[in-house]
Design an enzyme around this catalytic site. Structure first.
Site, mmCIF file in Angstrom:
data_model
loop_
_atom_site.group_PDB
_atom_site.id
_atom_site.type_symbol
_atom_site.label_atom_id
_atom_site.label_comp_id
_atom_site.label_asym_id
_atom_site.label_seq_id
_atom_site.Cartn_x
_atom_site.Cartn_y
_atom_site.Cartn_z
ATOM 1 N N LYS A 48 -7.970 -9.025 -12.315
ATOM 2 C CA LYS A 48 -8.379 -8.424 -13.636
ATOM 3 C C LYS A 48 -8.437 -9.560 -14.665
ATOM 4 O O LYS A 48 -9.222 -9.502 -15.289
ATOM 5 C CB LYS A 48 -6.995 -7.559 -14.048
ATOM 6 C CG LYS A 48 -6.907 -6.615 -12.779
ATOM 7 C CD LYS A 48 -5.665 -5.703 -13.258
ATOM 8 C CE LYS A 48 -4.224 -6.549 -13.116
ATOM 9 N NZ LYS A 48 -3.922 -6.923 -12.041
ATOM 10 N N SER A 116 -1.233 -1.403 -14.246
ATOM 11 C CA SER A 116 -1.253 0.042 -14.644
ATOM 12 C C SER A 116 -1.222 0.764 -13.160
ATOM 13 O O SER A 116 -2.268 1.482 -12.788
ATOM 14 C CB SER A 116 -2.329 0.322 -15.495
ATOM 15 O OG SER A 116 -3.601 -0.442 -15.347
#
Ligand code: ADP
Length: 212
Positions: A48, A116
């Site tokens: 990410k 998340s």
């Protein structure tokens, strides 16, 4: 302990929204691009941060105003008081979303790198940002992430030193319908970044005919 919180009723009678002269549309026009939130989700070490920062660099070179919000960085300051249990993760996310909303309103393209792991949380983000939200699933198996382990955290989680570690001792719920999937186990870093840039271009997410 003294309770300094303001009740909901007080909130509605004491607080007013001050509408400024300069609106988001004007900020977007000045910047010559739209603003929005590009939300990268995936296991720790899936890629990410690497991808978000490289995409930011490319966008910046095209004259697009950007900002990357990174999981660890946010926990160094704004969310230093929060842990990794379910309730703290929720509050962590709530604050992040509010910051994202302000940044998008300020005219920025925000890229976030947060694990998340819960569907419920990602739905919450989407419900708050609506069309300004793009979800990118950075897909990589736990085995590969564990092999990469750039921060040595998987090892600590396996040894039981870190509790509630996503992928090891806490769940990661796969996104059902992300806008884009990046299989970082199969693609090299450069190609992964190009896939994101092509996708953004194809969707007119940042620059549509209005700004051309
Ligand atoms: P995260 O932010 O998801 O925790 P990082 O970006 O910090 O992950 O680390 C990902 C690691 O995986 C880096 O060491 C990076 O070099 C490596 N990697 C290998 N292939 C890719 C790829 N296609 N995209 C992104 N990172 C990759």
């Amino acid at each position: 302990m003294k309770d300094n919180s303001i009740s909901k009723i007080q909130h509605s009678t004491l607080l007013y929204w001050y509408d400024g002269y300069i609106k988001r549309a004007e900020r977007n026009r000045l910047n010559n691009h739209k603003s929005g939130l590009i939300w990268f989700t995936g296991l720790s070490a899936s890629g990410k941060s690497t991808v978000a920062h490289l995409v930011e660099k490319k966008l910046w070179q095209q004259g697009i105003r950007t900002y990357v919000l990174d999981g660890d960085n946010v926990r160094h300051g704004l969310n230093i008081d929060l842990g990794f249990g379910r309730e703290d993760r929720k509050e962590n996310l709530r604050r992040i979303v509010e910051v994202c909303k302000l940044m998008v309103d300020a005219g920025l393209v925000v890229l976030t790198a947060f694990i998340s792991p819960y569907k419920e949380d990602r739905s919450y983000v989407k419900s708050k940002l609506k069309d300004d939200y793009i979800e990118i699933y950075v897909k990589c198996s736990v085995e590969e992430c564990e092999r990469r382990d750039p921060k040595g955290l998987y090892k600590k989680a396996r040894d039981g030193i870190i509790k509630n570690y996503t992928g090891i001792s806490a769940p990661y719920e796969d996104p059902g319908a992300p806008d884009l999937v990046l299989e970082t186990e199969k693609l090299d870093i450069g190609t992964t970044v190009e896939v994101v840039l092509d996708f953004l271009k194809g969707k007119d997410f940042l620059i549509d005919e209005f700004y051309r």
